[in-house]
Design a protein around this motif. Structure first.
Motif, mmCIF file in Angstrom:
data_model
loop_
_atom_site.group_PDB
_atom_site.id
_atom_site.type_symbol
_atom_site.label_atom_id
_atom_site.label_comp_id
_atom_site.label_asym_id
_atom_site.label_seq_id
_atom_site.Cartn_x
_atom_site.Cartn_y
_atom_site.Cartn_z
ATOM 1 N N ASP A 195 -1.505 6.875 3.956
ATOM 2 C CA ASP A 195 -2.351 7.524 2.962
ATOM 3 C C ASP A 195 -1.708 8.857 2.595
ATOM 4 O O ASP A 195 -1.318 9.614 3.478
ATOM 5 N N MET A 196 -1.615 9.145 1.310
ATOM 6 C CA MET A 196 -0.962 10.386 0.880
ATOM 7 C C MET A 196 -1.671 11.623 1.417
ATOM 8 O O MET A 196 -1.066 12.692 1.526
ATOM 9 N N GLN A 197 -2.959 11.504 1.771
ATOM 10 C CA GLN A 197 -3.703 12.665 2.236
ATOM 11 C C GLN A 197 -3.130 13.263 3.510
ATOM 12 O O GLN A 197 -3.268 14.454 3.762
ATOM 13 N N ILE A 239 -12.328 15.155 -1.618
ATOM 14 C CA ILE A 239 -12.123 14.405 -2.851
ATOM 15 C C ILE A 239 -10.862 13.561 -2.680
ATOM 16 O O ILE A 239 -9.832 14.061 -2.213
ATOM 17 N N GLU A 240 -10.915 12.292 -3.034
ATOM 18 C CA GLU A 240 -9.747 11.438 -2.863
ATOM 19 C C GLU A 240 -9.544 10.550 -4.079
ATOM 20 O O GLU A 240 -10.470 10.294 -4.858
ATOM 21 N N ASP A 259 0.819 -1.220 0.000
ATOM 22 C CA ASP A 259 0.000 0.000 0.000
ATOM 23 C C ASP A 259 0.849 1.266 0.000
ATOM 24 O O ASP A 259 0.406 2.311 -0.502
ATOM 25 N N VAL A 260 2.063 1.196 0.512
ATOM 26 C CA VAL A 260 2.934 2.371 0.485
ATOM 27 C C VAL A 260 3.317 2.712 -0.957
ATOM 28 O O VAL A 260 3.300 3.884 -1.368
ATOM 29 N N VAL A 261 3.650 1.712 -1.741
ATOM 30 C CA VAL A 261 4.000 1.941 -3.146
ATOM 31 C C VAL A 261 2.812 2.517 -3.901
ATOM 32 O O VAL A 261 2.957 3.425 -4.732
ATOM 33 N N MET A 296 2.533 6.108 -3.238
ATOM 34 C CA MET A 296 3.547 6.841 -3.995
ATOM 35 C C MET A 296 3.168 6.943 -5.467
ATOM 36 O O MET A 296 3.464 7.946 -6.133
ATOM 37 N N MET A 297 2.479 5.926 -5.984
ATOM 38 C CA MET A 297 1.940 6.005 -7.341
ATOM 39 C C MET A 297 0.966 7.182 -7.456
ATOM 40 O O MET A 297 0.973 7.926 -8.457
ATOM 41 N N LYS A 298 0.136 7.355 -6.454
ATOM 42 C CA LYS A 298 -0.821 8.466 -6.473
ATOM 43 C C LYS A 298 -0.094 9.810 -6.510
ATOM 44 O O LYS A 298 -0.510 10.732 -7.237
ATOM 45 N N LEU A 299 0.965 9.928 -5.733
ATOM 46 C CA LEU A 299 1.741 11.168 -5.751
ATOM 47 C C LEU A 299 2.349 11.411 -7.128
ATOM 48 O O LEU A 299 2.396 12.548 -7.615
#
Length: 234
Positions: free
Chosen positions: A221-223, A160-161, A137-139, A142-145
């Motif tokens: 979570d990147m949020q 919004i997510e 889930d960490v990777v 990072m994909m989302k970033l």
């Protein structure tokens, strides 16, 4: 075991009283059907008998799947800004249930569990989907970033997510969707080649600082990167 308790609600449309059973904990090893309900976006769905309006209870339960090594404190979406407090509460509960303050037999179970905190249904569903496909889930965060930096425009706003919602095996792609946290309404979708996951996972040196920040606490979570200073590093 999986535990439920009665709750009294009011229909959001006609305001009729609604009595239902709210989940307090899910044991996916004993109740795999509940795991499937979460993945199918139908868990804790309710229909008002008076007007047939459908709505959904917000999550507030602990999820255990020993076979897949998951323990999740699934919380309501509106508690996200208090994620540091929620992390502390979850850590205490985990410690008493499966950690250092638990009986020896429970500690044996706990050593193979990965603790996570989520907010809202899309987030907990995503964690289950990632484990289903044996993804880090960490990777994925990072994909989302990387996606945020790469696409021309994003519907970025509070409430919004961006969530991974499917793995398309036919074209080997990850399917992401921008959605409203409160309503789970999809806004915009995009497909990303699976090769991106492999590239980020392999590039450990460049991504190490971000991995450290994301793994600093059970809310992966990147949020959280946009909500203040966060938890101090050890």
């Amino acid at each position: 075991m999986s535990l439920f308790h009665p709750v009294n609600l009011v229909c959001p449309k006609c305001e009729a009283p609604v009595v239902t059973m709210a989940v307090g904990s899910v044991n996916a090893d004993r109740r795999p059907d509940l795991r499937e309900d979460i993945l199918s976006d139908r868990f804790q769905d309710i229909e008002c008998e008076a007007c047939q309006e459908g709505f959904r209870l917000q999550p507030q339960f602990n999820y255990l799947d020993v076979g897949r090594g998951q323990w999740i404190a699934a919380m309501q979406a509106d508690r996200m800004r208090t994620h540091l407090q929620v992390e502390d509460e979850a850590a205490l509960l985990f410690s008493e249930s499966y950690g250092d303050n638990a009986p020896a037999a429970a500690q044996q179970v706990g050593k193979d569990l990965k603790m996570r905190v989520t907010f809202g249904w899309p987030a907990v569903r995503e964690k289950l989907l990632l484990r289903e496909h044996d993804l880090d889930d960490v990777v994925v965060e990072m994909m989302k970033l990387h996606i945020l930096r790469s696409v021309p425009s994003v519907p970025m706003a509070e409430g919004i997510e961006l969530r991974l919602v499917d793995i398309n095996e036919d074209n080997d792609a990850f399917v992401f969707t921008w959605l409203e946290t409160a309503t789970e309404k999809a806004i915009e979708g995009l497909s990303v080649p699976r090769d991106l996951y492999a590239a980020i996972a392999a590039n450990t040196t460049a991504w190490e600082p971000m991995r450290t920040r994301l793994e600093n606490g059970a809310f992966v979570d990147m949020q959280k990167l946009y909500m203040g200073e966060g938890r101090p590093s050890d």
